[in-house]
Structure formats: C-alpha cells, structure tokens
Design a protein around this motif. Sequence first.
Motif, mmCIF file in Angstrom:
data_model
loop_
_atom_site.group_PDB
_atom_site.id
_atom_site.type_symbol
_atom_site.label_atom_id
_atom_site.label_comp_id
_atom_site.label_asym_id
_atom_site.label_seq_id
_atom_site.Cartn_x
_atom_site.Cartn_y
_atom_site.Cartn_z
ATOM 1 N N ASP A 257 0.850 -1.203 0.000
ATOM 2 C CA ASP A 257 0.000 0.000 0.000
ATOM 3 C C ASP A 257 0.883 1.251 0.000
ATOM 4 O O ASP A 257 1.724 1.415 0.883
ATOM 5 C CB ASP A 257 -0.888 -0.038 1.253
ATOM 6 N N PRO A 258 0.699 2.134 -0.990
ATOM 7 C CA PRO A 258 1.560 3.326 -1.063
ATOM 8 C C PRO A 258 1.502 4.194 0.188
ATOM 9 O O PRO A 258 2.491 4.857 0.522
ATOM 10 C CB PRO A 258 1.005 4.106 -2.259
ATOM 11 N N ALA A 259 0.358 4.198 0.857
ATOM 12 C CA ALA A 259 0.179 5.134 1.983
ATOM 13 C C ALA A 259 0.793 4.611 3.277
ATOM 14 O O ALA A 259 0.796 5.319 4.289
ATOM 15 C CB ALA A 259 -1.313 5.410 2.187
ATOM 16 N N HIS A 260 1.278 3.388 3.248
ATOM 17 C CA HIS A 260 1.752 2.779 4.496
ATOM 18 C C HIS A 260 3.099 2.090 4.315
ATOM 19 O O HIS A 260 3.213 1.140 3.525
ATOM 20 C CB HIS A 260 0.729 1.763 5.010
ATOM 21 N N GLY A 261 4.086 2.566 5.017
ATOM 22 C CA GLY A 261 5.383 1.898 5.027
ATOM 23 C C GLY A 261 6.088 1.983 3.681
ATOM 24 O O GLY A 261 5.995 2.983 2.964
ATOM 25 N N THR A 262 6.769 0.874 3.337
ATOM 26 C CA THR A 262 7.539 0.877 2.089
ATOM 27 C C THR A 262 6.741 0.230 0.967
ATOM 28 O O THR A 262 5.894 -0.623 1.203
ATOM 29 C CB THR A 262 8.857 0.097 2.277
ATOM 30 N N MET A 263 7.014 0.655 -0.267
ATOM 31 C CA MET A 263 6.358 0.029 -1.417
ATOM 32 C C MET A 263 7.347 -0.173 -2.555
ATOM 33 O O MET A 263 8.391 0.475 -2.614
ATOM 34 C CB MET A 263 5.160 0.850 -1.899
ATOM 35 N N HIS A 264 7.002 -1.089 -3.456
ATOM 36 C CA HIS A 264 7.729 -1.268 -4.708
ATOM 37 C C HIS A 264 6.773 -0.921 -5.838
ATOM 38 O O HIS A 264 5.625 -1.371 -5.828
ATOM 39 C CB HIS A 264 8.176 -2.720 -4.890
ATOM 40 N N ILE A 265 7.230 -0.159 -6.810
ATOM 41 C CA ILE A 265 6.383 0.134 -7.977
ATOM 42 C C ILE A 265 6.921 -0.641 -9.174
ATOM 43 O O ILE A 265 8.000 -0.323 -9.689
ATOM 44 C CB ILE A 265 6.351 1.645 -8.292
ATOM 45 N N TRP A 266 6.211 -1.647 -9.595
ATOM 46 C CA TRP A 266 6.649 -2.448 -10.750
ATOM 47 C C TRP A 266 5.646 -2.484 -11.891
ATOM 48 O O TRP A 266 5.964 -2.952 -12.982
ATOM 49 C CB TRP A 266 7.049 -3.860 -10.313
ATOM 50 N N ASP A 267 4.404 -2.001 -11.662
ATOM 51 C CA ASP A 267 3.466 -2.025 -12.795
ATOM 52 C C ASP A 267 3.954 -1.092 -13.902
ATOM 53 O O ASP A 267 3.689 -1.320 -15.079
ATOM 54 C CB ASP A 267 2.033 -1.676 -12.345
ATOM 55 N N VAL A 268 4.716 -0.063 -13.529
ATOM 56 C CA VAL A 268 5.199 0.868 -14.555
ATOM 57 C C VAL A 268 6.090 0.147 -15.566
ATOM 58 O O VAL A 268 5.839 0.189 -16.761
ATOM 59 C CB VAL A 268 5.931 2.055 -13.910
ATOM 60 N N TRP A 269 7.120 -0.509 -15.122
ATOM 61 C CA TRP A 269 7.982 -1.225 -16.074
ATOM 62 C C TRP A 269 7.223 -2.360 -16.758
ATOM 63 O O TRP A 269 7.313 -2.538 -17.969
ATOM 64 C CB TRP A 269 9.223 -1.759 -15.368
ATOM 65 N N ASN A 270 6.437 -3.098 -15.982
ATOM 66 C CA ASN A 270 5.848 -4.317 -16.536
ATOM 67 C C ASN A 270 4.625 -4.075 -17.403
ATOM 68 O O ASN A 270 4.373 -4.833 -18.324
ATOM 69 C CB ASN A 270 5.477 -5.287 -15.404
ATOM 70 N N GLN A 271 3.850 -3.034 -17.080
ATOM 71 C CA GLN A 271 2.569 -2.910 -17.771
ATOM 72 C C GLN A 271 2.237 -1.538 -18.348
ATOM 73 O O GLN A 271 1.606 -1.440 -19.376
ATOM 74 C CB GLN A 271 1.414 -3.278 -16.813
ATOM 75 N N ILE A 272 2.601 -0.485 -17.640
ATOM 76 C CA ILE A 272 2.052 0.827 -18.016
ATOM 77 C C ILE A 272 3.161 1.848 -18.218
ATOM 78 O O ILE A 272 4.304 1.616 -17.865
ATOM 79 C CB ILE A 272 1.054 1.333 -16.950
ATOM 80 N N ASP B 275 9.662 -10.901 -21.154
ATOM 81 C CA ASP B 275 9.229 -9.953 -22.195
ATOM 82 C C ASP B 275 9.998 -8.640 -22.141
ATOM 83 O O ASP B 275 9.459 -7.576 -22.482
ATOM 84 C CB ASP B 275 7.726 -9.660 -22.077
ATOM 85 N N GLY B 276 11.247 -8.706 -21.722
ATOM 86 C CA GLY B 276 12.029 -7.475 -21.528
ATOM 87 C C GLY B 276 12.094 -6.609 -22.770
ATOM 88 O O GLY B 276 11.883 -5.395 -22.708
ATOM 89 N N ASP B 277 12.356 -7.240 -23.929
ATOM 90 C CA ASP B 277 12.514 -6.426 -25.134
ATOM 91 C C ASP B 277 11.200 -5.778 -25.557
ATOM 92 O O ASP B 277 11.183 -4.652 -26.051
ATOM 93 C CB ASP B 277 13.099 -7.275 -26.266
ATOM 94 N N LEU B 278 10.098 -6.504 -25.319
ATOM 95 C CA LEU B 278 8.790 -5.912 -25.643
ATOM 96 C C LEU B 278 8.496 -4.721 -24.743
ATOM 97 O O LEU B 278 7.946 -3.707 -25.177
ATOM 98 C CB LEU B 278 7.684 -6.959 -25.448
#
Length: 806
Positions: free
Chosen positions: A474-489, A540-543
Amino acid sequence: MVQLHHGWQVSARNTPVPVSRVPAAVPGCVHTDLLAAGLIPDPFLDANETELSWIGRTQWTYETSFQWSGPVDDRIDLVCAGLDTVATISLNGTEVGRTANMHRGYRFDLRSALTPGRNDLRITFDSPYEYTAAMARQVGSRPGAYDEPYNLIRKMACNFGWDWGPTVVTAGIWQPIGLHSWSTARLAQVRPQITVDGTTGVVDVHVDVERASTESLHVTVEVGGVVGVASIGAGSIGATLRLSVPDVARWWPRGYGEQPLYPLRVVLATEGGRELDRWERRVGFRTVRVDTTPDEHGTPYTVVVNDVPVFVKGVNWIPDDAFVTRITRERLAERFRQACDANINYLRVWGGGRYESEDFYELADELGLMVGQDFLFACAAYPEEEPFAAEVAAEAREHVVRLASHPSLVTWTGNNENIWGFADWGWPEQLHGRSWGAGFYHELLPSIVAELDPARPYWPGSPWSGTPDIHPNDPAHGTMHIWDVWNQIDYAHYRDYIPRFCAEFGFQAPPAYATLRRALHDEPLASDSPGMRHHQKAADGDLKLRRGLDAHLPEPRGFDDWHNLTQVNQARAIQLAVEHFRSHQPVCMGAIVWQLNDCWPVTSWAAIDGDGRRKPLWHALRAAYADRLLTIQPRDGGLALVASNDTDRPWQTEATVTSHDLSGKALAAVTVTVDVAPRSVVVTPIPDGVALPEEPRSELLRAVAGEQQAWWFHAEDREIDYPAARYDVTVEPTTGGYDVTVTAGTILRDLSLFPDRLDPAATVDQALVTLLPGESVTFTVHSTARLDAAALAAQPVLRCVNDITA
Ligand code: BMA
C-alpha cells in the motif's frame, strides 16, 4: 591464524571436459578456476552460459595438503569463513564436518584427525541441485518467481539466475580458510552495541570466550581514550562492559555532516597479562530509528539519524559480479565513488544476494553511505521446517553480530517481496497450508535483532505496510515497490503514486556500447540479435523496452538509434519518478532506484553496467538526486515549479520560468522568489499565461535559478515538430583527453557523447544536455587514446533525440 590458501586443486568425475587436479584459487569458485585453466569459455560472453549448466550439477572436490609439526597449543581448529555450499570436509580421510549454508562460517576441531608431517585436506561440494531435490522430498517444494530451487538451499539466490543475472551455480571455498592454533581461551564473539546520548558515546561490549582451560581471564576494551577492564572468572565464559566516551563527534550520513570513526579494541589475556586474542573495528556514534508514527497520510517510513529525518536518495545493490569472489575492495570503492558522485546517500543490499562484506561496510562507514541490509530471502516462499529454521537462525545471529558495529548499517529488513508474493502472486493456492517464511519475518528474525542488535530498526519485508491488516504494498503505508510501470504501463504513471517510501522502482536499458561489444560477437549487432537476446533475462524485456520507447520517442532507424533512445528513455523514466517523489517530501521520505549495478554484461535496470560503465541513467540520477533540485511538476490541473533543498542551509533564489518556441524564442516569462528552508520543498504554481501552451507540439518551458534548471515539454518527443539537429563542434585535445564543445544551431534535445564507441576506456563528464539555439556545452572526455575528431563530432558518438527527425 595461518591461511590455507595455497596448493589447492579441484577435480571432478564424469564431466564434459576432464577436470583432474586443476589449480584452484582459494577464496574462489569452480567456474573461475575452470576459466583460468582454459577448460571452459567465459560464461559472460555470448551464450556460453547455456553450455555450462553441467557445472552446477557436478560434485567438486577441492584438495590441498599442509605440514604440521605436532602439538604446541591446546587446540588447533580449521576455520572456514564461508563454504559454497553443500560441503563435506575431511582431513587425512577422516570426516571432520559437513555444512550446507553458504552464509555461515564454521570452525572444526582438528585434533583427532591431525598427524605430524603432511596432512591432506579435502572438501567435497555436492551439486546444489541434488541437495534441493532431497529437500523438496523432505519438506515439499515452494512457489517462487523463477523456476529454480533457490528457496530450498541457503545459498545466494541469484546464483540460480535472475531477471538480470546468469545461472551460474557455483561451488568452492568462497571465503578465507585457515588453521587457528590456540591455548587457554579465544574470543568466540565480540558484540558491540553503540549508541550516543548527547555528546557521550555509550559502548556496550558483550564478549564471549571459548575455553581450552579453566584459567581466569582478563578482557580489556578501549575506545576513544577510555579503557574498560573485566575479569572472566574460572567458571565463566563471558563478560559485558560498558564504556562511556565523553565528547564524541557524531557519525552522519553523507550530506549531513562528517563520518568520524573511532578504533574499538578488545583484548583477551590471562590473569598474568599474556595476550590470547584481539579484535579490532572502527565504530561510529550515531542514533538511528525509523519513524512509523501514523499521520493524516497513513504510515510514514522515515529514516531518522541523530534525530534528523533523512530523505533517502537510494539505490538497490546486487552482487557486483555473478562470481562474487572476484569482487575486490578496490572495485567496491570504485562503485561507491560512482554512487557518491551521483548524489546517492543509501544502498539497499537486496535479499537475493549476500550479507555484504567487511570491505563493503567499512567503505560505507567511511563515505557516510547508509545501508539497509535485507535478510537473505527473495521472491519466493521459504520452508520453515528443519534444517532451514536452524540454519536461518544461525546465519542471522552470525551476521547481526558481525555487522552490528557499523554505523552505516541503518536497518534490517526481513525479506524481498515475499510478503507481497504471498498476498498477490497466488502462493497460498500452491502451498496448501505449508510454511512460507512468515515465521522468519514476523518472529524469528525480529527476535534475533531485538536480542543482539536492539538499537537498530527491523522491518519485516520490502515492501511492508506495518501491519498484516493493510496490503503489504500500500503506497500510503510503510515501504512500497512500484513495478506495474515497467511491466505494464507507461512511466508517466509513476505520478499516480505518492508513496511514503519507494524501495524499488526501475526501468531497463541496454548496457554501454563498449560493454556489448566486449561481451557479444553478434554480426550485425541488433536489438534482437542472438547475443542481445541472451543478455536480456527479464520476462518480455525487449517488448517492454519497445513499449516504453513507442510511447515517447521517435521510431529508431536501426541498432544505434535503438541503443541511444532506450538509454534516454530509461534515464527519463527514473528521473521523472525521483523528481516526482522528491516533490512530495515530506509525505514521501525516500526513493531507492532498482538498481545501481550489474553482475555481468546485460540489458537491465542498472545505472552502471556490468563492466562498470555509467549509463545515461547515472547522469540523470546525479541530476535528480542533487542537493538542490529544480523541477517542473503537474499540480492541481496546471504546472508548478518545485524547488527541493536537501541541505542544511536555506536556499533563496529568483527563479525564472520562460516559455519558448522550438526556435528558442521566448514567448512569455515569469520570475518568482523561491525561499526554501533547509531539508524541505517549496511548490510554486506557474501562472497559466506561462504554463499553458498555444501549440503543445512546438513549445516548451525552461526554469532557471542560478545553476539549477528544469525543462518541461508539453508533448511527447515523437509528436514534437523538432527541426533536424544542427550544431557546430570543436574538439580540443587536453592533457587527459579532449574537450568537445557543441554549439547548437537548432534546439538539441538530450545531447550525449559516447566516447566508449571509439575507446572502450574513455569516459565523459556529462550526458543528456538540452540546448536552445546558440547555446553550447563542453563535454570533457577522458581518454589516453588518439581519438578521431570527426568521429567525436558525429553519430553514433554524438547523439541527441532530434538527430533522427526526417
Ligand atoms: C524486484 C526485485 C528483483 C527483480 C526486480 C526486477 O522483484 O526485488 O527481484 O530483479 O524487481 O524485476
């Protein structure tokens, strides 16, 4: 201690190439031994890795012999600081021990097996895969992010391959080994706990001894001119001393003050004063805590050193070589210098690697780099049954004690992404109620830290929200990892998050051209040539690279365009994220980019590639992590100028924001006074008259405040009506290389120079410079080679984004 590093040979049976009594390096590993002997090709080149997988499936025997002249002391021990991994140790044919944990050190009493004269020492390493297969039968397999059994053995997880690393399942004596001959008693463990109260440093030292006799002993502790003495009576095996050191200078993270270090010495002696053993380290005085007191935004995660909240400008650290025994102190020093030069103040030691070395922590202490150390669990469910529970407890106790004296170490974290994995990656369905590590992260490890290192914060996972009631990411609590950006959006979506502390976010790009050319023999080199594909390990790194590119940049005409544009895109993605996070200080109090470094030549999220070359991202990080940052950010439907002052002095300046057309003509401007208190951020709305373009495809904003500047383009590069790049270049030889001065005839967007294309050893001082017509920049190139001036002044060495418009 007498080192046993010489005369080793390694052998194996039934291998594709005969391996019999091959000279072996100790410390070292089998891959590098076979490589040095010319028996295998370099696993880092081309696709050689794939034909070498037999190495991890082979049993390896290391042998040496040594002379021993007979007993002089009460005890003689074999001390192994690290064996990789499933080892049987025998002396003169007698088994003296078995081990199955790369992350522990061992000591074996050799008395019953030693003979005067020649002694034959043999260490046999079983295939890790055989061990993990047996463990799977014993405790059941567990889900993980990769189809390798790294969670069924206490061995560096990324050794089995990762989405940036090769599968090189090593074996060998990876840490020092030696004979320790001793009498009466020795220091079995020294555990300093260092805190500071006002200007008084407080050092509690817990000393445990191992005895070979019942004599009374004496322990002396000295730090900062203060000496403490304790006696250890005949029946006792330990002592605790408290020393108060007046007027100590505090250790600070870099950017906050100095890093004074004090020698701490512990000497064990007999009652009569005969020295038996000694232990020395340099320590620093500071306090650290993590503030997680709930507030109106949720639960912060704020690192507080000496009662000062610190904005973490961090990077994730992975082992700097897939063959960790090749990592020298000099190499770490070089990597840390690169980190400091990029204004980084924090290294997170990721849990798929190792408990980092003394060299690592000593350098971090000296440089004021804060370190967060993960316990070694990454991206998988881990069994809590034996033998794992006992192994995990033993390794944790060993490293918590070993590292406790280092002021740079600011936090312990239970694991990488395992609590998140359990929540979101379908593990419960696969586990059918089997253990997955929760007991380690929530009970065992915190209790060990509380017992042995109580002044240092512990956090169960990365990410972790602070409570099982809230999603771990949860972004509002503690630490977070953001991976949807690289993987999806698209990377603009970093702005959808205002994390309290972002412990991972990353975007890929290929390594430097010279690095690729050293590692790959593809002809022609192409984004999808065989070597390039092999050195891309991400799903799917190259994609995903391509998707990222297509959203922003012009269509590449070939490899050279693709290489430059993917590197530009990586740099922009991460710069956008960091500037966005910093603009939300103090709601957000930390950013840790995935990742600083690489462990071989590979397309990855790293800022510094596997050959140590800085990618454009490194330059973008240096800008985004600068002490004073000027950035333009979307706010409340318009644009705002954000000034971030990460220093202890106020920052008062006039900032001018000018709207230009692509010819450089000023269309509108506004000047504002910016007054930023120390360690804070000021957000100033830019009036619509300047901020809003008439024609988004041909207008831009530039803000200037003294030496700081910021750019804002209203459209994506692929939509902007750029003029084809025109410039004049002069090349001046200097003592260390060349000064290359580029004067813009048109706007030049993200201009960079890549001298490694001409001389692999060449470096340049800056990258990603945007110029308006008439402006110029001088690149300082370091090279001892004679470089062709015309080549320095043209593609593919000199590049900008708008050098490929029609
Ligand atoms: C996270 C990290 C690493 C991984 C990276 C990139 O999962 O913790 O395990 O390499 O993302 O995918």
